[in-house]
Design a protein around this motif. Structure first.
Motif, mmCIF file in Angstrom:
data_model
loop_
_atom_site.group_PDB
_atom_site.id
_atom_site.type_symbol
_atom_site.label_atom_id
_atom_site.label_comp_id
_atom_site.label_asym_id
_atom_site.label_seq_id
_atom_site.Cartn_x
_atom_site.Cartn_y
_atom_site.Cartn_z
ATOM 1 N N GLY A 98 0.818 -1.210 0.000
ATOM 2 C CA GLY A 98 0.000 0.000 0.000
ATOM 3 C C GLY A 98 0.849 1.256 0.000
ATOM 4 O O GLY A 98 1.835 1.342 -0.719
ATOM 5 N N ILE A 99 0.483 2.233 0.842
ATOM 6 C CA ILE A 99 1.207 3.504 0.887
ATOM 7 C C ILE A 99 2.202 3.480 2.048
ATOM 8 O O ILE A 99 1.806 3.261 3.190
ATOM 9 C CB ILE A 99 0.213 4.679 1.060
ATOM 10 C CG1 ILE A 99 -0.794 4.674 -0.103
ATOM 11 C CG2 ILE A 99 0.962 6.005 1.140
ATOM 12 C CD1 ILE A 99 -1.900 5.724 0.033
ATOM 13 N N PRO B 159 6.470 3.249 -4.251
ATOM 14 C CA PRO B 159 6.436 1.853 -3.805
ATOM 15 C C PRO B 159 7.320 1.659 -2.581
ATOM 16 O O PRO B 159 8.453 2.148 -2.547
ATOM 17 C CB PRO B 159 7.013 1.097 -5.008
ATOM 18 C CG PRO B 159 7.890 2.099 -5.704
ATOM 19 C CD PRO B 159 7.229 3.435 -5.507
ATOM 20 N N GLY B 160 6.815 0.921 -1.599
ATOM 21 C CA GLY B 160 7.600 0.602 -0.409
ATOM 22 C C GLY B 160 7.962 -0.872 -0.408
ATOM 23 O O GLY B 160 8.421 -1.419 0.586
ATOM 24 N N GLN C 111 1.729 4.908 -8.553
ATOM 25 C CA GLN C 111 2.998 5.650 -8.576
ATOM 26 C C GLN C 111 3.092 6.520 -9.822
ATOM 27 O O GLN C 111 3.473 7.695 -9.757
ATOM 28 C CB GLN C 111 4.181 4.667 -8.542
ATOM 29 C CG GLN C 111 5.531 5.378 -8.470
ATOM 30 C CD GLN C 111 6.703 4.512 -8.909
ATOM 31 O OE1 GLN C 111 6.750 3.316 -8.611
ATOM 32 N NE2 GLN C 111 7.648 5.094 -9.624
ATOM 33 N N LEU C 112 2.736 5.941 -10.954
ATOM 34 C CA LEU C 112 2.881 6.688 -12.217
ATOM 35 C C LEU C 112 1.828 7.788 -12.337
ATOM 36 O O LEU C 112 2.103 8.863 -12.884
ATOM 37 C CB LEU C 112 2.832 5.732 -13.406
ATOM 38 C CG LEU C 112 3.998 4.714 -13.427
ATOM 39 C CD1 LEU C 112 3.890 3.779 -14.618
ATOM 40 C CD2 LEU C 112 5.354 5.414 -13.419
ATOM 41 N N ALA C 113 0.623 7.529 -11.800
ATOM 42 C CA ALA C 113 -0.418 8.570 -11.834
ATOM 43 C C ALA C 113 0.070 9.792 -11.058
ATOM 44 O O ALA C 113 -0.093 10.939 -11.492
ATOM 45 C CB ALA C 113 -1.709 8.035 -11.228
ATOM 46 N N PRO D 38 11.110 7.194 -5.958
ATOM 47 C CA PRO D 38 11.099 5.985 -5.121
ATOM 48 C C PRO D 38 12.503 5.507 -4.864
ATOM 49 O O PRO D 38 13.404 5.831 -5.610
ATOM 50 C CB PRO D 38 10.349 4.994 -6.011
ATOM 51 C CG PRO D 38 10.580 5.432 -7.412
ATOM 52 C CD PRO D 38 10.806 6.911 -7.363
ATOM 53 N N GLY D 39 12.583 4.795 -3.831
ATOM 54 C CA GLY D 39 11.685 4.039 -2.970
ATOM 55 C C GLY D 39 12.272 2.626 -2.969
ATOM 56 O O GLY D 39 13.452 2.420 -2.849
ATOM 57 N N HIS D 40 11.413 1.659 -3.164
ATOM 58 C CA HIS D 40 11.871 0.259 -3.324
ATOM 59 C C HIS D 40 11.639 -0.095 -4.800
ATOM 60 O O HIS D 40 10.494 -0.137 -5.257
ATOM 61 C CB HIS D 40 11.055 -0.685 -2.450
ATOM 62 C CG HIS D 40 11.293 -0.532 -0.968
ATOM 63 N ND1 HIS D 40 11.662 -1.585 -0.152
ATOM 64 C CD2 HIS D 40 11.192 0.546 -0.145
ATOM 65 C CE1 HIS D 40 11.792 -1.170 1.103
ATOM 66 N NE2 HIS D 40 11.504 0.133 1.140
ATOM 67 N N VAL D 41 12.718 -0.312 -5.544
ATOM 68 C CA VAL D 41 12.612 -0.534 -6.998
ATOM 69 C C VAL D 41 13.587 -1.633 -7.427
ATOM 70 O O VAL D 41 14.781 -1.550 -7.104
ATOM 71 C CB VAL D 41 12.977 0.772 -7.777
ATOM 72 C CG1 VAL D 41 12.773 0.590 -9.272
ATOM 73 C CG2 VAL D 41 12.164 1.968 -7.274
ATOM 74 N N PRO D 42 13.116 -2.647 -8.157
ATOM 75 C CA PRO D 42 14.055 -3.680 -8.626
ATOM 76 C C PRO D 42 15.091 -3.075 -9.578
ATOM 77 O O PRO D 42 14.801 -2.099 -10.284
ATOM 78 C CB PRO D 42 13.173 -4.680 -9.384
ATOM 79 C CG PRO D 42 11.768 -4.316 -9.079
ATOM 80 C CD PRO D 42 11.743 -2.899 -8.603
ATOM 81 N N LEU D 43 16.278 -3.662 -9.574
ATOM 82 C CA LEU D 43 17.391 -3.141 -10.389
ATOM 83 C C LEU D 43 16.994 -2.804 -11.822
ATOM 84 O O LEU D 43 17.389 -1.782 -12.352
ATOM 85 C CB LEU D 43 18.510 -4.204 -10.457
ATOM 86 C CG LEU D 43 19.573 -4.184 -9.375
ATOM 87 C CD1 LEU D 43 20.602 -5.270 -9.636
ATOM 88 C CD2 LEU D 43 20.257 -2.819 -9.307
ATOM 89 N N ASP D 44 16.216 -3.670 -12.449
ATOM 90 C CA ASP D 44 15.932 -3.485 -13.880
ATOM 91 C C ASP D 44 14.858 -2.427 -14.157
ATOM 92 O O ASP D 44 14.526 -2.185 -15.311
ATOM 93 C CB ASP D 44 15.565 -4.820 -14.544
ATOM 94 C CG ASP D 44 14.288 -5.423 -13.987
ATOM 95 O OD1 ASP D 44 13.790 -4.941 -12.939
ATOM 96 O OD2 ASP D 44 13.778 -6.388 -14.583
ATOM 97 N N GLN D 45 14.330 -1.785 -13.104
ATOM 98 C CA GLN D 45 13.350 -0.716 -13.349
ATOM 99 C C GLN D 45 13.877 0.671 -12.954
ATOM 100 O O GLN D 45 13.186 1.670 -13.117
ATOM 101 C CB GLN D 45 12.062 -0.982 -12.550
ATOM 102 C CG GLN D 45 11.305 -2.220 -13.024
ATOM 103 C CD GLN D 45 10.045 -2.456 -12.192
ATOM 104 O OE1 GLN D 45 9.388 -1.527 -11.754
ATOM 105 N NE2 GLN D 45 9.725 -3.714 -11.965
ATOM 106 N N ILE D 46 15.104 0.711 -12.443
ATOM 107 C CA ILE D 46 15.605 1.988 -11.922
ATOM 108 C C ILE D 46 15.863 3.002 -13.040
ATOM 109 O O ILE D 46 15.411 4.152 -12.980
ATOM 110 C CB ILE D 46 16.882 1.772 -11.077
ATOM 111 C CG1 ILE D 46 16.524 0.979 -9.812
ATOM 112 C CG2 ILE D 46 17.518 3.112 -10.685
ATOM 113 C CD1 ILE D 46 17.716 0.586 -8.957
ATOM 114 N N VAL D 47 16.548 2.572 -14.085
ATOM 115 C CA VAL D 47 16.869 3.505 -15.166
ATOM 116 C C VAL D 47 15.582 4.041 -15.790
ATOM 117 O O VAL D 47 15.438 5.248 -16.035
ATOM 118 C CB VAL D 47 17.777 2.833 -16.226
ATOM 119 C CG1 VAL D 47 17.968 3.744 -17.427
ATOM 120 C CG2 VAL D 47 19.132 2.477 -15.609
#
Ligand SMILES: C[C@H]1O[C@@H](n2cnc3c(N)ncnc32)[C@H](O)[C@@H]1O
Ligand SMILES: Cc1ncc(COP(=O)(O)O)c(N)n1
Ligand code: MET
Ligand code: SF4
Ligand SMILES: [Zn+2]
Length: 442
Positions: free
Chosen positions: A172-173, A220-221, A231-233, A257-266
């Motif tokens: 959630g938030i 994202p947490g 998040q995108l909105a 953010p926040g908590h982000v997997p490596l392949d989504q950071i860029v």
């Protein structure tokens, strides 16, 4: 803003000098909004710039909480963050005398200071009964006190919260400001006053030259929640607000953010830059996995390095205490150092002036087995010195790792004997940051 009028101010000169860049480059960055210099007109200190072409900055969060409230300890943590090389400090206090803590930290801090005003409103009353006038009064008071930038979660709106709730999220938030404002919206049916009265906010910020840090209240947490609809909105709304704030003459950066997997950071960094028209990006972590409580300065630094390399302008530290307790002094040290490592790793590939010179000089000292040189340039000079000096090889030319089989020593002898090559002893190092703020100095 003076930058738009083509004028180069004292603040721009200071930033240009510290970054070794042309003052005109700084002025241009301020005018087009890709650089900010957070500095309240009521706060006197040597300003630091954040944004395109500049060294990646590091923020340290401090502040008392409802459970732990010792002003002295927060002052110590402030000085520790400064000593270890932070560029910015946020007072995120939610316990006891918030005005006194803030006033003390502003007075004691040689760095920019940021706050999240909604915390004060929620700490001193019930968020569900919040009167928007009270919120604006708190913002005005903090601006008067000299706060240099404020996190305002203006993108948490009826519409973005509705979009977030459409999708099942694991956590959630998690943003404190985001959770408070979403609760207010959902309980009262009212719109977020920070969104509804955004122009009024701009007027206050413009009057004191408080920089906007548009908060990511729906970040994202959990890595499993990253880059979702909510998040995108929110990011799309923040993009619109960047334009509006700039039109009102305000400086703006945007939190991410926040908590982000490596392949989504860029992708996250590129999206922010595009949607927010090049506004400086200020990122928490990002933490690249969720299973290492006690070591989240590492999960945060892994993500922070990728984010910095991709164009993030300021990294908010994460300490080993994240998700567990309020950080203590040692946590502040580890958080600042880990985050500076991430920032400098990014700077090395971002082409930041001075980053490579610093780095290569350390390598030259290493080749020369010049221990004092190495300690002087180390991110944490005290720890580096202690490790060598506590070892059995304290006074030796080599270290206790390889001893007489020291590869560098063997190779130096071989080079001298057989190659005829002269060792590279030239000093090409330039101090990468204002000397006053570097642990150990140089
Ligand atoms: C948004 C970020 O702020 C941190 N955070 C929230 N309050 C405090 C505080 N008083 N001191 C230090 N860090 C804090 C959270 O742990 C999160 O990492
Ligand atoms: C980079 C960054 N992101 C967010 C916050 C605010 O914290 P919260 O959103 O939890 O109120 C912050 N201080 N810094
Ligand atoms: C749910 S813990 C509070 C902050 C959190 N670590 C975050 O990423 O924002
Ligand atoms: S679990 Fe701890 S750090 Fe996370 S939101 Fe709750 S109180 Fe804050
Ligand atoms: Zn978290």
């Amino acid at each position: 803003m003076l930058a738009c009028a083509g004028k180069i101010t004292e603040e721009m000169m200071a930033v240009a000098e510290d970054e070794r860049l042309d003052p005109e480059f700084i002025r241009q960055g301020l005018a087009d909004g890709t650089i900010v210099i957070p500095k309240n007109i009521r706060h006197q200190f040597r300003p630091i710039g954040i944004g395109k072409g500049l060294r990646t900055k590091v923020n340290a969060n401090i502040g008392a909480s409802g459970y732990h409230q010792l002003l002295e300890e927060e002052i110590t943590k402030l000085h520790t963050a400064v000593q270890y090389g932070a560029d910015s400090v946020m007072d995120l206090s939610t316990g006891t005398d918030l005005d006194l803590i803030r006033e003390t930290l502003i007075r004691e801090s040689p760095l920019m200071l940021g706050t999240v005003p909604i915390y004060q409103v929620a700490s001193e009353g019930s968020i569900l009964k919040m009167d928007p006038e009270e919120l604006f009064a708190v913002i005005e008071k903090q601006a008067q006190q000299g706060v240099d930038y404020m996190t305002v979660h203006c993108g948490v709106t009826k519409e973005t919260v509705r979009k977030l709730r459409q999708h099942q999220r694991i956590e959630g938030i998690v943003s404190r400001g985001g959770a408070l404002l979403a609760a207010y919206i959902e309980a009262t049916g009212n719109e977020n006053p920070l969104y509804e009265q955004f122009d009024r906010l701009c007027d206050i910020f413009a009057r004191y030259d408080v920089t906007f840090s548009l908060g990511d209240g729906l970040r994202p947490g959990a890595t499993g929640d990253a880059s979702d609809r909510g998040q995108l909105a929110e990011l799309l709304v923040l993009g619109e607000l960047v334009t509006r704030a700039r039109e009102k003459g305000c400086q703006v950066m945007v939190e991410g953010p926040g908590h982000v997997p490596l392949d989504q950071i860029v992708a996250n960094v590129q999206l922010q830059k595009r949607v927010c028209d090049g506004a400086p990006f200020y990122v928490l972590g990002p933490l690249t996995c969720d299973v290492a409580p006690g070591y989240d300065h590492i999960t945060g630094a892994i993500g922070g390095a990728i984010a910095a390399a991709a164009g993030t302008d300021m990294l908010c530290y994460v300490t080993p205490a994240e998700h567990l307790r309020l950080p203590d002094r040692q946590d502040v040290i580890e958080g600042v150092i880990a985050t500076r490592i991430a920032a400098h790793s990014g700077d090395l590939v971002k082409g930041v002036k001075g980053a490579k010179a610093w780095n290569d000089q350390m390598s030259r000292y290493r080749k020369q087995l010049d221990w004092d040189g190495m300690f002087r340039l180390a991110m944490d000079p005290e720890k580096a010195r202690r490790y060598k000096e506590e070892s059995e090889a304290a006074n030796a030319k080599v270290c206790s790792m390889c001893g007489s089989l020291c590869s560098i020593n063997i190779d130096n002898a071989a080079i001298e004997k057989f190659s005829g090559q002269k060792p590279d002893t030239s000093e090409k190092f330039l101090t990468p940051r204002p000397a006053a703020a570097v642990a150990g100095g140089d």
